[in-house]
Scaffold this motif. Sequence first.
Motif, PDB file in Angstrom:
ATOM      1  N   GLY A  71      36.455  35.524 -30.628  1.00  0.00           N
ATOM      2  CA  GLY A  71      36.039  36.403 -31.704  1.00  0.00           C
ATOM      3  C   GLY A  71      36.429  35.939 -33.086  1.00  0.00           C
ATOM      4  N   SER A  72      37.108  34.795 -33.197  1.00  0.00           N
ATOM      5  CA  SER A  72      37.540  34.323 -34.517  1.00  0.00           C
ATOM      6  C   SER A  72      36.381  33.706 -35.280  1.00  0.00           C
ATOM      7  CB  SER A  72      38.667  33.312 -34.369  1.00  0.00           C
ATOM      8  OG  SER A  72      38.162  32.082 -33.872  1.00  0.00           O
ATOM      9  N   SER A  73      36.591  33.523 -36.567  1.00  0.00           N
ATOM     10  CA  SER A  73      35.543  32.952 -37.416  1.00  0.00           C
ATOM     11  C   SER A  73      35.291  31.493 -37.095  1.00  0.00           C
ATOM     12  CB  SER A  73      35.925  33.105 -38.888  1.00  0.00           C
ATOM     13  OG  SER A  73      37.150  32.453 -39.143  1.00  0.00           O
ATOM     14  N   TYR A  74      36.181  30.889 -36.332  1.00  0.00           N
ATOM     15  CA  TYR A  74      35.976  29.485 -35.943  1.00  0.00           C
ATOM     16  C   TYR A  74      34.599  29.289 -35.342  1.00  0.00           C
ATOM     17  CZ  TYR A  74      36.284  25.272 -33.152  1.00  0.00           C
ATOM     18  OH  TYR A  74      36.019  24.059 -32.584  1.00  0.00           O
ATOM     19  N   TYR A  75      34.181  30.229 -34.482  1.00  0.00           N
ATOM     20  CA  TYR A  75      32.945  30.050 -33.732  1.00  0.00           C
ATOM     21  C   TYR A  75      31.693  30.268 -34.584  1.00  0.00           C
ATOM     22  CZ  TYR A  75      35.990  29.895 -29.727  1.00  0.00           C
ATOM     23  OH  TYR A  75      36.971  29.536 -28.851  1.00  0.00           O
ATOM     24  N   THR A  76      31.858  30.784 -35.786  1.00  0.00           N
ATOM     25  CA  THR A  76      30.710  30.946 -36.675  1.00  0.00           C
ATOM     26  C   THR A  76      30.189  29.585 -37.122  1.00  0.00           C
ATOM     27  OG1 THR A  76      31.589  33.049 -37.453  1.00  0.00           O
ATOM     28  CG2 THR A  76      29.927  31.983 -38.832  1.00  0.00           C
ATOM     29  N   ASN A  77      31.107  28.658 -37.350  1.00  0.00           N
ATOM     30  CA  ASN A  77      30.704  27.325 -37.807  1.00  0.00           C
ATOM     31  C   ASN A  77      31.795  26.316 -37.444  1.00  0.00           C
ATOM     32  OD1 ASN A  77      29.520  25.150 -39.032  1.00  0.00           O
ATOM     33  ND2 ASN A  77      29.882  25.842 -41.119  1.00  0.00           N
ATOM     34  N   PRO A  78      31.841  25.892 -36.189  1.00  0.00           N
ATOM     35  CA  PRO A  78      32.926  25.002 -35.752  1.00  0.00           C
ATOM     36  C   PRO A  78      32.986  23.683 -36.510  1.00  0.00           C
ATOM     37  CG  PRO A  78      31.784  25.922 -33.861  1.00  0.00           C
ATOM     38  CD  PRO A  78      30.979  26.273 -35.068  1.00  0.00           C
ATOM     39  N   LEU A  79      31.860  23.202 -37.016  1.00  0.00           N
ATOM     40  CA  LEU A  79      31.857  21.927 -37.724  1.00  0.00           C
ATOM     41  C   LEU A  79      32.072  22.094 -39.220  1.00  0.00           C
ATOM     42  CD1 LEU A  79      29.015  20.006 -35.856  1.00  0.00           C
ATOM     43  CD2 LEU A  79      31.474  20.059 -35.417  1.00  0.00           C
ATOM     44  N   GLY A  80      32.198  23.335 -39.656  1.00  0.00           N
ATOM     45  CA  GLY A  80      32.487  23.585 -41.064  1.00  0.00           C
ATOM     46  C   GLY A  80      33.815  24.285 -41.265  1.00  0.00           C
ATOM     47  N   TYR A  81      34.528  24.484 -40.182  1.00  0.00           N
ATOM     48  CA  TYR A  81      35.787  25.221 -40.238  1.00  0.00           C
ATOM     49  C   TYR A  81      36.866  24.390 -40.909  1.00  0.00           C
ATOM     50  CZ  TYR A  81      39.176  28.625 -38.518  1.00  0.00           C
ATOM     51  OH  TYR A  81      40.123  29.597 -38.418  1.00  0.00           O
ATOM     52  N   GLU A  82      37.832  25.029 -41.526  1.00  0.00           N
ATOM     53  CA  GLU A  82      38.966  24.344 -42.146  1.00  0.00           C
ATOM     54  C   GLU A  82      40.052  24.126 -41.093  1.00  0.00           C
ATOM     55  OE1 GLU A  82      37.325  23.552 -45.677  1.00  0.00           O
ATOM     56  OE2 GLU A  82      39.410  23.056 -45.179  1.00  0.00           O
ATOM     57  N   TYR A  83      40.033  22.946 -40.491  1.00  0.00           N
ATOM     58  CA  TYR A  83      40.972  22.658 -39.417  1.00  0.00           C
ATOM     59  C   TYR A  83      42.385  22.454 -39.969  1.00  0.00           C
ATOM     60  CZ  TYR A  83      37.281  22.157 -35.960  1.00  0.00           C
ATOM     61  OH  TYR A  83      36.245  22.408 -35.092  1.00  0.00           O
ATOM     62  N   ASP A  84      43.366  22.835 -39.159  1.00  0.00           N
ATOM     63  CA  ASP A  84      44.761  22.724 -39.593  1.00  0.00           C
ATOM     64  C   ASP A  84      45.364  21.349 -39.343  1.00  0.00           C
ATOM     65  OD1 ASP A  84      45.648  26.127 -38.602  1.00  0.00           O
ATOM     66  OD2 ASP A  84      44.917  25.327 -40.508  1.00  0.00           O
ATOM     67  N   TYR A  85      44.931  20.692 -38.292  1.00  0.00           N
ATOM     68  CA  TYR A  85      45.581  19.448 -37.877  1.00  0.00           C
ATOM     69  C   TYR A  85      44.567  18.299 -37.903  1.00  0.00           C
ATOM     70  CZ  TYR A  85      48.846  22.918 -36.154  1.00  0.00           C
ATOM     71  OH  TYR A  85      49.719  23.973 -36.062  1.00  0.00           O
ATOM     72  N   TRP A  86      45.015  17.160 -38.437  1.00  0.00           N
ATOM     73  CA  TRP A  86      44.131  16.012 -38.626  1.00  0.00           C
ATOM     74  C   TRP A  86      44.807  14.721 -38.193  1.00  0.00           C
ATOM     75  CZ3 TRP A  86      39.140  16.354 -40.584  1.00  0.00           C
ATOM     76  CH2 TRP A  86      38.756  17.606 -41.061  1.00  0.00           C
ATOM     77  N   GLY A  87      43.976  13.795 -37.723  1.00  0.00           N
ATOM     78  CA  GLY A  87      44.452  12.451 -37.478  1.00  0.00           C
ATOM     79  C   GLY A  87      44.348  11.611 -38.737  1.00  0.00           C
ATOM     80  N   GLN A  88      44.709  10.344 -38.590  1.00  0.00           N
ATOM     81  CA  GLN A  88      44.754   9.458 -39.759  1.00  0.00           C
ATOM     82  C   GLN A  88      43.419   8.767 -40.026  1.00  0.00           C
ATOM     83  OE1 GLN A  88      45.661   8.584 -36.771  1.00  0.00           O
ATOM     84  NE2 GLN A  88      44.734   6.565 -36.491  1.00  0.00           N
ATOM     85  N   GLY A  89      42.515   8.823 -39.052  1.00  0.00           N
ATOM     86  CA  GLY A  89      41.185   8.253 -39.250  1.00  0.00           C
ATOM     87  C   GLY A  89      41.036   6.860 -38.682  1.00  0.00           C
TER      88      GLY A  89
END
Length: 130
Positions: free
Chosen positions: A105-123
């Motif tokens: 039910g979170s807003s994550y599922y509204t736009n999973p590819l536009g969500y502001e993610y908390d954790y990131w790799g270095q690329g």
Amino acid sequence: EVQLVESGGGLVQAGGSLRLSCAISGFMFNDYGIAWFRQAPGKEREGVAGISFGARSATYYADSVKGRFTISSDNAKITVYLQMNSLRAEDTAVYYCAANRALPGSSYYTNPLGYEYDYWGQGTQVTVSS
């Protein structure tokens, strides 16, 4: 501590394939999402593929990669892969994986590819030569 480590980038000719890996550690949630983003020089960051686990298991793709890229994970959900086929010069970018909790039910599922993610790799750099 949450860590995401990408690997598998490199130089490939147009039409070729690469498989990126994202090794995940320290992420202890039952409901979460992992996504691959990319950023080319001078361009905005773009979400290209995502996968959610737990209450809602699903995959998500940007129109620009649909039919060419496939996101998957190992059974232990410790590594998430991005299989990239039919690569084009415009796929050249630094690719990042990202993780976030994804409660039902979170807003994550509204736009999973536009969500502001908390954790990131270095690329990891992907370069496609034409």
